[in-house]
Design an enzyme around this catalytic site. Structure first.
Site, PDB file in Angstrom:
ATOM      1  N   SER A  65       0.801  -1.240   0.000  1.00 52.90           N
ATOM      2  CA  SER A  65       0.000   0.000   0.000  1.00 52.90           C
ATOM      3  C   SER A  65       0.826   1.278   0.000  1.00 52.90           C
ATOM      4  CB  SER A  65      -0.958   0.015   1.186  1.00 52.90           C
ATOM      5  OG  SER A  65      -1.989  -0.896   0.951  1.00 52.90           O
ATOM      6  N   LYS A  68       0.331   3.275  -3.004  1.00 52.28           N
ATOM      7  CA  LYS A  68      -0.850   4.152  -3.139  1.00 52.28           C
ATOM      8  C   LYS A  68      -0.469   5.633  -3.041  1.00 52.28           C
ATOM      9  CE  LYS A  68      -3.856   0.612  -1.043  1.00 52.28           C
ATOM     10  NZ  LYS A  68      -4.524   0.209   0.204  1.00 52.28           N
ATOM     11  N   TYR A 193      -3.560  -2.841 -10.174  1.00 53.73           N
ATOM     12  CA  TYR A 193      -3.379  -2.411  -8.774  1.00 53.73           C
ATOM     13  C   TYR A 193      -2.475  -3.403  -8.019  1.00 53.73           C
ATOM     14  CZ  TYR A 193      -4.856  -2.321  -3.825  1.00 53.73           C
ATOM     15  OH  TYR A 193      -4.883  -2.331  -2.451  1.00 53.73           O
ATOM     16  N   TYR A 245      -4.845   3.640   8.018  1.00 59.89           N
ATOM     17  CA  TYR A 245      -6.221   3.119   8.128  1.00 59.89           C
ATOM     18  C   TYR A 245      -6.821   3.458   9.481  1.00 59.89           C
ATOM     19  CZ  TYR A 245      -3.683   0.710   4.538  1.00 59.89           C
ATOM     20  OH  TYR A 245      -2.863   0.451   3.495  1.00 59.89           O
ATOM     21  N   VAL A 263       1.151  -3.800   3.795  1.00 58.69           N
ATOM     22  CA  VAL A 263       1.140  -5.115   4.461  1.00 58.69           C
ATOM     23  C   VAL A 263       2.394  -5.946   4.184  1.00 58.69           C
ATOM     24  CG1 VAL A 263      -1.375  -5.380   4.731  1.00 58.69           C
ATOM     25  CG2 VAL A 263      -0.267  -6.195   2.642  1.00 58.69           C
TER      26      VAL A 263
HETATM   27  N1  GLN Z   1      -2.375  -5.295  -2.017  1.00 59.47           N
HETATM   28  C1  GLN Z   1      -2.878  -5.211  -0.679  1.00 59.47           C
HETATM   29  C2  GLN Z   1      -4.382  -5.412  -0.664  1.00 59.47           C
HETATM   30  O1  GLN Z   1      -5.026  -4.932  -1.541  1.00 59.47           O
HETATM   31  C3  GLN Z   1      -2.515  -3.895  -0.091  1.00 59.47           C
HETATM   32  C4  GLN Z   1      -3.008  -3.730   1.326  1.00 59.47           C
HETATM   33  C5  GLN Z   1      -2.062  -3.016   2.236  1.00 59.47           C
HETATM   34  O2  GLN Z   1      -0.856  -2.949   2.032  1.00 59.47           O
HETATM   35  N2  GLN Z   1      -2.610  -2.519   3.333  1.00 59.47           N
HETATM   36  O3  GLN Z   1      -4.936  -6.035   0.185  1.00 59.47           O
END
Ligand code: GLN
Length: 309
Positions: A65, A68, A193, A245, A263
């Protein structure tokens, strides 16, 4: 007073050891489950390009993430404030992959850093470039440019592994499509993505890549401008309020910096007008953020006094 970064990072590295046993490696993406939990790395990059690192700072991991941040920055550049017709800037107070709020709020994700919001951003990029392969290439080239490193790429095995288990993200994208907030083919966008989530970088590279956000959108080393000052302010603000989050409040409270987790175990953060930081430790807390990484960053701002508050 001059801060002794080397000494502070070494102190953190020593103190963090007992924390490396805690947390859980993300297992819902099978290719990530293989990571050994007891890993740690931390790097900072200063405006003159000097870098301080401890631990396995050469080891590349899946940035997940954190990517992002890069796609949000690109979409802001291309669409300006029009992106906020399709995605908000409020913290969600929900897990990163939650579906419930999206239904209540008619398919408009709360912010660009929860999965639904990041999927909309990727969808916007695919609409702009009219082709998902071109989109991925543009994302990769952007990351290569901000980090002055042509080598950076994604791991197709991790992307494929996530695609094979991507039911929740496909559900989010389909739900948004049902609300007319998704323009392109759901599978193609979700796979794109997953590919940008599977970009592989180490903490040295990540801290270097984030430098432009610490300096108002302009890389102080190459003097290349990637965002306007206002856009950089916006990206940093969303990192502060939504970057972790439903633990974003905790992160602001304990660390006090704009930051973004993934993650894969990585976290990036910026100290405005000073430096950028990246940490890696794959044991995650219950919010999906690196357990030891968060503590290391808290120690960093405590020992250096460098927080935005
Ligand atoms: N690719 C992961 C997902 O979509 C990214 C989530 C994350 O890093 N929090 O679940």
């Amino acid at each position: 007073m001059q801060i002794d970064y080397k000494q502070i990072l070494e102190k953190i590295y020593k103190e963090i050891k007992p924390e490396l046993k805690k947390g859980e490696v993300a297992s819902y993406i099978p290719a990530l489950a293989k990571e050994k939990k007891e890993q740690f790395a931390m790097s900072i990059t200063l405006a003159d390009g000097s870098n301080y690192s401890v631990g396995d700072s050469e080891k590349r991991f899946s940035i997940q993430s954190i990517s992002k941040v890069f796609t949000f920055a690109q979409a802001l550049n291309l669409y300006q404030d029009n992106i906020f017709k399709r995605v908000g800037v409020e913290p969600s107070g929900n897990p990163f992959n939650s579906l419930v709020q999206l239904e209540y709020e008619n398919g408009k994700p709360r912010n660009p850093f929860i999965n639904a919001g990041a999927l909309v951003i990727t969808d916007m990029l695919v609409s702009y470039y009219k082709d998902e392969y071109k989109t991925l290439e543009v994302i990769l080239n952007f990351v290569r440019e901000i980090s002055s490193n042509k080598e950076i790429t994604f791991d197709p095995i991790i992307a494929k592994s996530e695609m094979e288990h991507g039911f929740r993200n496909l559900a989010l994208a389909n739900l948004m499509k049902s609300f007319n907030n998704f323009e392109n083919d759901v599978k193609n966008v979700v796979f794109t993505y997953f590919k940008h989530c599977a970009i592989m970088m180490n903490t040295k590279e990540l801290s270097r890549a984030m430098l432009f956000l610490a300096f108002g959108g302009e890389d102080p080393i190459t003097n290349k401008r990637f965002l306007t000052k206002l856009q950089a302010k916006r990206v940093n603000a969303v990192m502060l309020t939504c970057g972790h989050y439903d633990a974003s409040g905790e992160f602001a409270y304990h660390v006090g910096l704009p930051g973004k987790s993934g993650v894969g175990g990585g976290i990036v953060a910026v100290v405005p007008n000073k430096l950028s930081i990246a940490v890696f430790s794959p044991g995650l807390n219950e919010f999906g953020n690196s357990h030891a990484g968060t503590i290391a960053l808290e120690k960093f701002t405590t020992y250096t006094g460098l927080s935005i508050f």
